[in-house]
Structure formats: C-alpha cells, structure tokens
Write a protein that holds these residues in place. Structure first.
Motif, mmCIF file in Angstrom:
data_model
loop_
_atom_site.group_PDB
_atom_site.id
_atom_site.type_symbol
_atom_site.label_atom_id
_atom_site.label_comp_id
_atom_site.label_asym_id
_atom_site.label_seq_id
_atom_site.Cartn_x
_atom_site.Cartn_y
_atom_site.Cartn_z
ATOM 1 N N LEU A 127 41.887 14.976 46.125
ATOM 2 C CA LEU A 127 40.536 14.562 45.735
ATOM 3 C C LEU A 127 40.567 13.082 45.368
ATOM 4 C CD1 LEU A 127 37.569 15.192 45.007
ATOM 5 C CD2 LEU A 127 38.380 15.819 42.715
ATOM 6 N N GLN A 128 39.904 12.263 46.151
ATOM 7 C CA GLN A 128 39.802 10.832 45.856
ATOM 8 C C GLN A 128 38.415 10.551 45.296
ATOM 9 O OE1 GLN A 128 41.455 7.692 48.531
ATOM 10 N NE2 GLN A 128 39.326 6.998 48.678
ATOM 11 N N VAL A 129 38.378 9.810 44.190
ATOM 12 C CA VAL A 129 37.109 9.480 43.553
ATOM 13 C C VAL A 129 37.051 7.974 43.357
ATOM 14 C CG1 VAL A 129 35.578 9.900 41.596
ATOM 15 C CG2 VAL A 129 37.159 11.694 42.333
ATOM 16 N N THR A 130 35.952 7.372 43.809
ATOM 17 C CA THR A 130 35.733 5.939 43.621
ATOM 18 C C THR A 130 34.529 5.748 42.703
ATOM 19 O OG1 THR A 130 36.576 5.506 45.839
ATOM 20 C CG2 THR A 130 35.388 3.731 44.751
ATOM 21 N N TYR A 131 34.714 4.941 41.674
ATOM 22 C CA TYR A 131 33.647 4.619 40.733
ATOM 23 C C TYR A 131 33.220 3.176 40.995
ATOM 24 C CZ TYR A 131 35.480 8.711 38.251
ATOM 25 O OH TYR A 131 35.908 9.973 37.921
ATOM 26 N N HIS A 132 31.976 2.996 41.404
ATOM 27 C CA HIS A 132 31.436 1.667 41.650
ATOM 28 C C HIS A 132 30.665 1.225 40.415
ATOM 29 C CE1 HIS A 132 32.397 2.011 45.979
ATOM 30 N NE2 HIS A 132 32.015 3.274 45.844
ATOM 31 N N THR A 133 31.094 0.124 39.792
ATOM 32 C CA THR A 133 30.452 -0.385 38.591
ATOM 33 C C THR A 133 29.975 -1.817 38.839
ATOM 34 O OG1 THR A 133 32.237 -1.552 37.445
ATOM 35 C CG2 THR A 133 32.297 0.865 37.380
ATOM 36 N N PRO A 134 29.119 -2.354 37.980
ATOM 37 C CA PRO A 134 28.666 -3.743 38.156
ATOM 38 C C PRO A 134 29.780 -4.772 38.031
ATOM 39 C CG PRO A 134 27.165 -2.542 36.716
ATOM 40 C CD PRO A 134 28.365 -1.662 36.922
ATOM 41 N N VAL A 135 30.943 -4.375 37.486
ATOM 42 C CA VAL A 135 32.028 -5.345 37.289
ATOM 43 C C VAL A 135 33.250 -5.019 38.144
ATOM 44 C CG1 VAL A 135 31.264 -5.935 34.967
ATOM 45 C CG2 VAL A 135 32.904 -4.069 35.273
ATOM 46 N N GLY A 136 33.074 -4.180 39.152
ATOM 47 C CA GLY A 136 34.191 -3.831 40.010
ATOM 48 C C GLY A 136 34.288 -2.331 40.214
ATOM 49 N N GLN A 137 35.219 -1.921 41.043
ATOM 50 C CA GLN A 137 35.369 -0.501 41.320
ATOM 51 C C GLN A 137 36.728 0.020 40.852
ATOM 52 O OE1 GLN A 137 34.929 -0.073 45.616
ATOM 53 N NE2 GLN A 137 37.136 0.125 45.860
ATOM 54 N N VAL A 138 36.738 1.319 40.596
ATOM 55 C CA VAL A 138 37.948 2.016 40.176
ATOM 56 C C VAL A 138 38.152 3.182 41.128
ATOM 57 C CG1 VAL A 138 39.006 3.415 38.364
ATOM 58 C CG2 VAL A 138 37.661 1.403 37.752
ATOM 59 N N ARG A 139 39.376 3.355 41.597
ATOM 60 C CA ARG A 139 39.666 4.486 42.488
ATOM 61 C C ARG A 139 40.767 5.344 41.889
ATOM 62 N NH1 ARG A 139 42.011 3.107 48.231
ATOM 63 N NH2 ARG A 139 43.960 3.102 47.024
ATOM 64 N N THR A 140 40.582 6.653 41.947
ATOM 65 C CA THR A 140 41.596 7.597 41.495
ATOM 66 C C THR A 140 41.848 8.621 42.599
ATOM 67 O OG1 THR A 140 40.065 9.219 40.533
ATOM 68 C CG2 THR A 140 40.731 7.366 39.132
ATOM 69 N N ARG A 141 43.008 9.250 42.522
ATOM 70 C CA ARG A 141 43.315 10.316 43.472
ATOM 71 C C ARG A 141 44.122 11.383 42.757
ATOM 72 N NH1 ARG A 141 44.994 7.371 47.447
ATOM 73 N NH2 ARG A 141 47.234 7.570 47.112
#
Length: 652
Positions: free
Chosen positions: A110-124
């Motif tokens: 399960l890959q999850v990408t969080y898009h925020t106003p200051v950049g993105q974070v990806r987890t797996r």
C-alpha cells in the motif's frame, strides 16, 4: 466473587482483588493458528474471545482485532504516519482540504502519497502472506514518511493541521461488548511522546539516531508540531467512555536509552498521566523489552499499569526484582516470557519451575495481573496456557503465601532500581597521542573530524595498518565492551561505528592486501516473518568494525534465500536474528534447510535476538548464541577459531 473486569480494575488501582487476574493476549496466536488451520480441535470454529471466555480467562482489549490485516481497508491507510482510522476509536481523523491523500494498493503493498502546500510525503507499507501465517497484526512500514530532514516540513504540516473529531458511539459499543469478562482500554497512542512517535513510526529506527544527533534542533521543532495531535488525543481520551486508557508502547533500555527517556519520553508520560488521572482514568503503558536501565524511571511516569512486563530469562531483570521494586508504585501486567510457552525453547520441567518461582516471587500478589509478555506466540503449547489458568485459579487467591524463592536459572541476578554511575569513559592509554585522538573521535562519534585526524596520523609517519588496528579497531573493541556493560547506549555505538567507517574509507587506499584481509566472512539476516532490523544492524556494524566481511540479507528472509546465499558466497558464519518469539521457529527451519541442501557442515550458525536463548540455540542445532552486539563479536571470533581447529559449537 469479583468479575474479571472488577479484578483487573481493582488491581490496576492498587486495591486487593480476590484472585490474581489471568489475561493471556491471544491475538497473534489466534490469527496465526486460524489462518494455518491449527487451532485446538475443540476451538476450530471459535472466535478468539469465545476461546478465552470458555477457559475463564480475562479479556484485555486495546484495539479490535484484524483492523490492519484487511489490506484493502481504509483502516490501514495512515499506518505509516502512526494514525489509525479504526471505527471503534474515540475519534475520527479530519485532514484539511489542502492536504490530498492518494492511496494506491498494489498486491500486498500500500503506497500513500500526501500532497501538502509545503511538499509531499510518500509512505509504503506491506503485508505479506508470511506475515499472515505468523499472525502479525500490523503491516510492515517499508518506506517511512521521513527519509531525510527535507521531509520534516511536510510531515510537520500534516500533524499541525490534522483535526480529531470526537466520536464515542462505536467506541462505547465496543467497550460494552466486552462487558464484565475483561477490560476494553481506550487506545490513545502507540508512542509515548511526539519525539518517540518520530522514532517509532515516521523514520527508520537506525536513521533516527543519526538524525537525532545531526539535526536535533530541526527534529525538536518537528516534535513540537506533533504536539497538536498529542494534545487532541489526550483531551479526547480523557473524555471517552470507559475507565482505562492505553498510552504508549515499547520503552526499552536499548531503543529508548536512559538519557533519551529522561529528555523526550518521561515529561510527556507525566503530563498525560496527570491529566488522565484528573479525569478518573487508570493508565496502561506497554513496557515490554529490556528495562534494566529504566527501573527507577518507569515508576516516575505516573502510569498505573506497566503492561507486558517481560522478565528474565528473555531479558536481564528477574520477576522478583520487578515486583519488589515496582509493586508499591504501579501494577505489573505480564511476568510470563513468551518463550515459556514454546516447547522448543523451554522444557516442561523449566516451565513448571518458572511458574512455581513466579507465584513465590510475586507474593503477596497485590498489583500483579498475570499475562504473557507481550503476546501469546503462534507456537505456544495450548496446554501450557490452560495450565497457567488453572494455577491462577487454584493458587492465585490473595494474599499469596509465597515461600522460599530461589533465583530462577543460573544467570538471573537481582537488579537494583538505583542505576550506578557509568564508569569513567576516559580513553585507554595508547603509545601515541595521534592514536589517542582517533580513539576519542570514535568514542565521541565524531565523524566530522576523524578523517583529518587520520590524515595527521599518516602524515606523522604511522602506517595505515597501525592506525586501523591500534586506532580504529581497538577503539571499537572498547566500545563493544562498554555497550555490553551498559556504559554506552545504542545511539552512541551507532555514531561510533559511523565515525569509524568514515575513517576506514580514507584508510582503504593506504592498506596493503594483507592488512585488508578479512577476519572472516559472515552472512546475516532477520528470519522470515520478522521485519525488525535495528538489533541486526548493530551486529553488522560491530562485526564490520573489527574486520569481518559482512553481507546483510536484510529482513523477512526466507530459508531458501539463506541457503542460496550460503551456497553462493560460502561464508564462514551465518547469523540469524529474530526479535519476535513468533518467528523463533524459523531459525530451526533455516538450519534444517541448510542440512537438506548439504551445506550445514560448511558454515557455522550463530543466532540472537530478544526471545532467543542459549538453550534454544542448542535445541535447534545452532553453533552459538549471542545476547548482544558486543557478544556477537566475541562469539564470531570464537567460531572462527573453532572452524580453524575443527571444533565447532564452541560458542555455546
């Protein structure tokens, strides 16, 4: 006669119940045996709670079972942020509209990408069939949210702007379903504090200690941003229905060493317990693992129940020490090491001897809840679980009579809550000041200046081999001894190893072939079903620092892959690591696979990890057992000598 719920609450509050509660946590055992079709015949179609109720065992519920084993479920999406969208939780997660969450499920990943106003974070995260067979209850974080300090800002933004919406309806129904058969505890956090949350969830465990040292200011700011989440959790759990709250997990002298615990965990635990107590809650905290250096600190946290106490022989602290030093301050929940339930690890005679010891050591029995630390393993003998329950019912009426309590096994020693001052860390005398400076660099973990000091030693006329052997290797040998004697902590050892590696890279071109000759070739890995690696990583670093050539196969390594690596590389030693009692049997599987492939007599096998013992190593046919990274180095040297003289199994 009290109900199981009444017994547990009375014991947690320091009151005297009628008998000692017995609460074997069955989640991992049940999940594994149900999945593999190996539940006891009389319980083949029963639920976990039906088994416990039928046997008269108390229930201890923290979160509903199976929430994360549903790999296509929304419950597990935010697992790699340490956020659990469990329907029965007392709150709902509310991300602001300017944070977009993009989950992608690909097989067991399960890959999850969080898009925020200051950049993105990806987890797996990943949940494999092997993990299902092993009964694992949480997915493995394959890619953490924080890979480098550049990720701090986006992660901080998520936690600063995340809102928790109180929702007590489903939570109350879940608690009501447990009823008087046990205790449903409101789950607050898996970590004890914001900094502990970063360590446990958001970053690779080894990388955490490097970044904690190198970027401490930035990491402290990140922890302050997580406080928004922790403050909300604390407020909601204080108002939630039910009398008990679970706050934090996995404090341990190794992973949460004393200085770090005092600085970054103790204040938050005290804050949480003060607030929860003001609302009439009792507080449970999961204190499994090695607590030798924390014996005086854990009672200062204010928690009411130290849950999953794991005593000797799986750790250094005997149950008698735990009970004598803690029972007037907090309740002990646990006391039965999980390997006591595994026939391969503990004989029937040892099992009975330990139970006799336990009931005597815990007299008069106030403030103890009998449980398996920290969970019943899949390979547990069900008859032993039943035996403990019968002993608790027959001999657990309070007060316990006690009696002569001999120290259990030869190595158990009384552990004082008074932690002695560390020995003088002064550098051992060496013949040359340049080497003494290099020693200090290694001890201090000074990777910034050690290269210059090595260059100065070479310019002074010292040969590269002398600098390596008398400067670097000798310093790391001293580090290993200090770590073994609790005079250094894991973060310090990791930093020392990093400094040495910087120096070795500089020295390599100056060393002749003889000087670069390996002390021996080792293949190492964590066995199938186990995704823990920080202990293994420590062993790898320590072995490399004294000249061994090490190939690290990583985590969750199948037996066939160990065999293939041995066939390909022909190492002198194979190292097998396991942190969980659930994965210990895999070590026997690997040794059996080596034997079937005709490779067993070609390689020495050493084993280690929290649940492993010398007795278990002997039973599975290993050649040696090491309790710590420092001992692993000594063992590897002995095994190399044994191979040269043809007398394997010297390590045991």
């Amino acid at each position: 006669m009290m109900t199981n719920r009444q017994r547990m609450l009375a014991t947690a509050r320091g009151e005297t119940a009628d008998i000692i509660p017995y609460v074997p946590r069955l989640e991992i055992w049940y999940n594994a045996n149900r999945y593999n079709g190996t539940l006891p015949p009389q319980y083949r179609t029963a639920t976990m709670d039906e088994i416990a109720r039928a046997e008269g065992w108390a229930l201890y519920k923290v979160i509903p079972e199976d929430y994360d084993r549903k790999r296509d479920s929304d419950y597990a999406v935010h697992r790699a942020l340490g956020l659990y969208a469990i329907p029965e939780a007392p709150y709902r997660l509310a991300f602001p509209s300017n944070i977009t969450v993009e989950p992608v499920l690909d097989g067991n990943c399960l890959q999850v990408t969080y898009h925020t106003p200051v950049g993105q974070v990806r987890t797996r995260t990943r949940f494999t069939e092997e993990m299902l067979r092993a009964g694992t209850t949480e997915s493995w974080i394959e890619e953490p949210a924080i890979k480098s300090p550049e990720d701090y800002r986006a992660v901080a933004y998520i936690f600063e702007h995340l809102e928790l919406v109180p929702d007590f309806e489903a939570h109350g129904r879940w608690q009501d379903a447990v009823g008087e058969d046990g205790l449903a505890v409101t789950f607050a956090t898996a970590a004890c504090s914001p900094m502990h949350h970063i360590q446990k969830v958001l970053i690779d465990p080894t990388a955490f200690f490097y970044q904690y040292n190198d970027h401490h200011g930035e990491m402290t700011i990140l922890a302050s941003c997580l406080q928004n989440f922790y403050d909300q959790v604390l407020d909601i759990c204080a108002r939630a229905p039910g009398p008990a709250v679970h706050w934090g997990e996995n404090v341990d002298s190794t992973l949460t060493p004393r200085p770090y615990f005092i600085r970054d965990i103790l204040p938050w635990l005290q804050k949480a317990t003060d607030h929860l107590h003001s609302k009439g809650k009792v507080v449970f905290s999961h204190t499994d693992g090695e607590n030798q250096q924390l014996m005086d600190l854990i009672p200062q946290t204010g928690i009411d129940v130290a849950e999953s106490i794991c005593p000797y022989p799986m750790t250094r602290v005997p149950i008698a020490s735990y009970y004598r030093q803690w029972h007037d301050r907090l309740t002990l929940m646990g006391g039965i090491p999980s390997d006591m339930l595994i026939a391969e690890a503990t004989s029937d005679e040892q099992f009975e001897a330990y139970l006799d010891h336990l009931f005597k050591a815990a007299a008069p029995g106030k403030r103890i809840i009998l449980a398996v630390a920290d969970n019943v393993p899949p390979a547990a003998e069900f008859d032993r679980l039943v035996r403990i329950g019968r002993l608790a019912a027959e001999h657990g009426r309070l007060p316990l009579l006690g009696g002569t309590c001999q120290t259990f096994f030869d190595k158990a020693q009384e552990v004082s809550a008074e932690v002695p001052a560390p020995s003088d860390p002064a550098v051992e005398a060496v013949d040359d000041e340049a080497l003494a400076v290099i020693h200090r660099d290694v001890f201090d973990g000074d990777d910034e200046h050690i290269a210059d000091h090595v260059q100065q030693a070479l310019a002074k006329g010292l040969c590269a081999d002398t600098v390596m052997q008398q400067g670097l290797v000798r310093a790391m040998e001293i580090v290993g001894v200090r770590f073994k004697n609790d005079d250094m902590f894991m973060p310090e050892v990791l930093l020392s190893a990093r400094a040495m590696n910087v120096a070795l890279e500089l020295l390599a071109p100056h060393l002749d072939a003889e000087a670069q000759k390996s002390s021996g070739r080792i293949i190492i890995g964590t066995v199938n079903g186990d995704v823990h690696d920080i202990g293994k990583n420590m062993v790898v670093m320590m072995l490399q620092s004294v000249g061994f050539e090490v190939r690290d196969l990583g985590i969750n390594v199948a037996a066939k892959d160990f065999v293939a690596a041995v066939q390909q590389d022909r190492p002198d030693i194979l190292g097998l690591s396991a942190l969980l009692s659930t994965t210990m049997p895999e070590m026997r599987t690997v040794i059996g696979a080596l034997d079937a492939a005709g490779m067993r007599d070609k390689v020495a096998v050493m084993v280690g990890g929290a649940p492993v013992s010398a007795a278990f190593a002997r039973q599975i046919g290993a050649d040696g057992y090491a309790e710590s990274a420092g001992e692993a180095v000594d063992l590897a040297k002995r095994l190399m000598q044994s191979r040269q003289t043809g007398t394997i199994s010297e390590g045991l």
